[in-house]
Enzyme design. Structure first.
Site, PDB file in Angstrom:
ATOM      1  N   HIS A  19      47.779  68.173  11.228  1.00 20.18           N
ATOM      2  CA  HIS A  19      47.788  67.219   9.987  1.00 20.18           C
ATOM      3  C   HIS A  19      47.103  68.015   8.859  1.00 20.18           C
ATOM      4  O   HIS A  19      46.101  67.214   9.015  1.00 20.18           O
ATOM      5  CB  HIS A  19      48.126  65.796   9.959  1.00 20.18           C
ATOM      6  CG  HIS A  19      48.883  65.590  11.304  1.00 20.18           C
ATOM      7  ND1 HIS A  19      48.485  63.528  11.789  1.00 20.18           N
ATOM      8  CD2 HIS A  19      50.532  66.007  11.542  1.00 20.18           C
ATOM      9  CE1 HIS A  19      49.791  63.976  12.458  1.00 20.18           C
ATOM     10  NE2 HIS A  19      50.863  65.181  12.083  1.00 20.18           N
ATOM     11  N   HIS A  73      46.990  62.952  19.334  1.00 24.66           N
ATOM     12  CA  HIS A  73      47.355  62.679  18.318  1.00 24.66           C
ATOM     13  C   HIS A  73      45.405  61.998  17.874  1.00 24.66           C
ATOM     14  O   HIS A  73      44.622  61.319  19.312  1.00 24.66           O
ATOM     15  CB  HIS A  73      47.684  61.734  17.485  1.00 24.66           C
ATOM     16  CG  HIS A  73      47.173  60.829  16.288  1.00 24.66           C
ATOM     17  ND1 HIS A  73      46.422  61.031  15.355  1.00 24.66           N
ATOM     18  CD2 HIS A  73      47.844  61.766  14.739  1.00 24.66           C
ATOM     19  CE1 HIS A  73      47.072  60.769  14.445  1.00 24.66           C
ATOM     20  NE2 HIS A  73      47.050  61.773  13.740  1.00 24.66           N
ATOM     21  N   CYS A  90      44.505  66.531  13.991  1.00 23.47           N
ATOM     22  CA  CYS A  90      44.648  65.734  12.269  1.00 23.47           C
ATOM     23  C   CYS A  90      43.220  65.838  11.022  1.00 23.47           C
ATOM     24  O   CYS A  90      42.550  65.057  11.442  1.00 23.47           O
ATOM     25  CB  CYS A  90      44.914  64.298  12.882  1.00 23.47           C
ATOM     26  SG  CYS A  90      45.068  63.591  12.046  1.00 23.47           S
ATOM     27  N   TYR A 133      52.820  57.316   2.968  1.00 25.03           N
ATOM     28  CA  TYR A 133      53.892  58.147   2.855  1.00 25.03           C
ATOM     29  C   TYR A 133      54.899  58.434   1.680  1.00 25.03           C
ATOM     30  O   TYR A 133      56.086  58.048   2.151  1.00 25.03           O
ATOM     31  CB  TYR A 133      54.395  57.976   4.259  1.00 25.03           C
ATOM     32  CG  TYR A 133      53.992  58.394   5.463  1.00 25.03           C
ATOM     33  CD1 TYR A 133      53.937  59.645   6.004  1.00 25.03           C
ATOM     34  CD2 TYR A 133      53.086  57.248   5.883  1.00 25.03           C
ATOM     35  CE1 TYR A 133      53.366  60.016   7.813  1.00 25.03           C
ATOM     36  CE2 TYR A 133      52.849  57.699   7.190  1.00 25.03           C
ATOM     37  CZ  TYR A 133      52.126  58.605   7.863  1.00 25.03           C
ATOM     38  OH  TYR A 133      52.023  59.336   8.664  1.00 25.03           O
ATOM     39  N   ASP A 177      49.215  64.862   5.668  1.00 19.65           N
ATOM     40  CA  ASP A 177      48.982  64.091   6.136  1.00 19.65           C
ATOM     41  C   ASP A 177      48.844  62.930   4.986  1.00 19.65           C
ATOM     42  O   ASP A 177      47.705  62.973   4.238  1.00 19.65           O
ATOM     43  CB  ASP A 177      48.398  63.988   7.261  1.00 19.65           C
ATOM     44  CG  ASP A 177      48.123  62.599   8.339  1.00 19.65           C
ATOM     45  OD1 ASP A 177      49.063  61.781   8.278  1.00 19.65           O
ATOM     46  OD2 ASP A 177      47.218  62.079   8.637  1.00 19.65           O
ATOM     47  N   HIS A 178      49.826  61.593   4.641  1.00 16.91           N
ATOM     48  CA  HIS A 178      49.597  60.504   4.342  1.00 16.91           C
ATOM     49  C   HIS A 178      49.285  60.988   2.235  1.00 16.91           C
ATOM     50  O   HIS A 178      49.669  62.816   2.255  1.00 16.91           O
ATOM     51  CB  HIS A 178      47.981  59.967   4.369  1.00 16.91           C
ATOM     52  CG  HIS A 178      48.107  59.701   5.715  1.00 16.91           C
ATOM     53  ND1 HIS A 178      46.969  58.749   5.735  1.00 16.91           N
ATOM     54  CD2 HIS A 178      49.292  59.423   6.705  1.00 16.91           C
ATOM     55  CE1 HIS A 178      46.978  58.534   7.411  1.00 16.91           C
ATOM     56  NE2 HIS A 178      48.177  58.589   7.486  1.00 16.91           N
TER      57      HIS A 178
HETATM   58  C1  DNO Z   1      49.348  57.152  10.394  1.00 15.64           C
HETATM   59  C2  DNO Z   1      49.446  58.296  11.532  1.00 15.64           C
HETATM   60  C3  DNO Z   1      49.893  58.208  13.003  1.00 15.64           C
HETATM   61  C4  DNO Z   1      50.066  58.430  13.893  1.00 15.64           C
HETATM   62  C5  DNO Z   1      50.361  58.192  15.890  1.00 15.64           C
HETATM   63  C6  DNO Z   1      50.605  59.783  16.773  1.00 15.64           C
HETATM   64  O1  DNO Z   1      50.102  57.383   9.845  1.00 15.64           O
HETATM   65  O2  DNO Z   1      48.432  59.289  11.319  1.00 15.64           O
HETATM   66  O3  DNO Z   1      50.463  56.549  13.426  1.00 15.64           O
HETATM   67  O4  DNO Z   1      51.467  59.306  14.150  1.00 15.64           O
HETATM   68  O5  DNO Z   1      48.762  58.144  16.065  1.00 15.64           O
HETATM   69  O6  DNO Z   1      50.619  58.637  17.677  1.00 15.64           O
END
Ligand code: DNO
Length: 401
Positions: free
Chosen positions: A312, A247, A285, A378, A361-362
């Site tokens: 992501h 990531h 990401c 989330y 993501d988020h």
């Molecule tokens: C937070 C996430 C991170 C991610 C880790 C992956 O929302 O994007 O905690 O899951 O860094 O290892």
């Protein structure tokens, strides 16, 4: 399944038993794949095959698959190169073997020392009434200089930044300072990293303890530790048919005097040049990369397309002073249509039956998200809105493919 995208599998991060959002709800919004982990197992211990399998079955009983493991975390001692690291790497390998035996093939991890993702405000209100996550650089300097009181930190900031931070610290007062610790450590790290501290003073003490072994760590040494880990793990992953997907650092760039080594094109180029194994993959990401305005996120997708094992989708808006906030998925720094197009080109290149897992993501807090408990970033409705936007965009673009 109706609603099914041709090249992309819609996935959703679910935190298991502690998540207030239930699997049947997730299924009803068109999700096919779940992204989760055995969050209750302390970092460094082996994930037992039986527990993996029972979680897999629970997800499948709701008509979905456990598509991605996010994350199988790397113990701090592997990152700083402590005496137990080889033993911990062997545990990691055993967890990978157990995951593969249960059919899990995409495994996310990160290599950020001490602290994972960083935000200083989880309730930043936008003019439309929604709430988003925010990173305010000066508040993080306050955390570093006046709360953590990290040795040597003062020399890393120019005098005017130190003065501004002092004024800000005074304005925050003791309650504001405790709230900042709660945000930076307890709320944002706790649910992903099993940090058990619940009081700000405990959290700060734990942080100091974690920082100590990184004294004088530089990017090359940290990279050496990542290389040491990957050299042991990648051949096993290849044999098991697993793709490890690192990531991106969030935000990219050094923090608290700690190097971060997965934040830009140069970092990725080195990672994949020095460790060319096909099992050495990337969690792309978009939001994390976008928090450094020097990153051209679409260019990064094109350049490292064949390494991407998981996507992501997210975007940030940077404000020019080191601050950023989480913008809507079709707003901010990321040119989302261009990025998705670049991803679709890659998936098509992989063959007609290949689909790449993607999660939004988020998400902003909107509507009844304010009445329902959830982990920061989330919420149900904000992510559902983002998923609908991203699905529409992808479905439209897929017509060209
Ligand atoms: C937070 C996430 C991170 C991610 C880790 C992956 O929302 O994007 O905690 O899951 O860094 O290892």
């Amino acid at each position: 399944m109706e609603n099914r995208l041709k090249h992309i599998e819609k996935t959703w991060r679910w935190f298991g038993a502690t998540d207030s959002i239930r699997l049947e709800e997730i299924r009803s919004i068109g999700v096919e794949g779940i992204v989760t982990a055995l969050h209750h197992i302390p970092n460094g211990e082996v994930w037992p095959a039986e527990e993996i399998d029972s979680l897999r079955k629970e997800i499948e009983s709701h008509g979905m698959h456990w598509t991605v493991v996010e994350s199988l975390p790397i113990h701090e001692e592997i990152k700083w190169g402590g005496p137990r690291r080889d033993e911990l790497v062997l545990n990691y390998i055993r967890s990978l073997e157990n995951l593969a035996a249960c059919g899990l093939k995409t495994v996310v991890y990160n290599f950020m020392p001490v602290i994972d993702w960083i935000r200083t405000d989880l309730h930043h209100r936008l003019p439309d009434g929604s709430e988003v996550l925010y990173f305010r650089r000066i508040d993080f300097v306050v955390f570093d200089l006046f709360i953590l009181e990290r040795e040597g930190a003062a020399t890393e900031y120019p005098p005017e930044v130190r003065d501004e931070a002092r004024r800000r610290y005074q304005a925050l007062g003791p309650d504001g300072a405790a709230a900042l610790v709660d945000t930076v450590i307890i709320r944002t790290q706790g649910f992903i990293d099993g940090i058990s501290a619940s009081r700000p003073d405990e959290a700060v003490a734990l942080f100091r303890e974690r920082l100590a072994p990184y004294r004088d760590m530089d990017p090359d040494r940290l990279f050496g530790h990542l290389r040491h880990f990957l050299e042991a793990v990648l051949p096993v992953a290849e044999r098991l048919g697993i793709r490890l997907a690192i990531h991106a650092d969030d935000p990219p760039g050094p923090v608290l005097g700690l190097p971060r080594i997965v934040g830009n094109e140069t970092d990725l180029e080195r990672l994949f040049r020095e460790l060319p194994s096909p099992a050495n993959g990337l969690t792309f990401c978009a939001g994390s990369f976008s928090a450094d305005p020097r990153n051209d996120v679409t260019r990064l997708v094109r350049r490292f397309a064949d390494r991407i094992g998981f996507i992501h989708l997210r975007s940030t808006r940077t404000l020019g002073n080191g601050d950023f906030y989480e913008a809507g998925h079709l707003e901010g720094n990321v040119d989302m249509p261009a990025l998705v197009k670049a991803i679709l080109e890659e998936v098509r290149r992989r063959g007609p039956d290949v689909r790449l897992p993607m999660r939004v993501d988020h998400g902003a807090r909107i509507l009844s998200d304010f009445q329902r408990d959830h982990h920061p970033g989330y919420p149900l409705l904000g992510r559902m809105k983002a998923l609908a936007e991203m699905s529409g965009l992808i479905a439209g673009l897929e017509r060209e493919f």
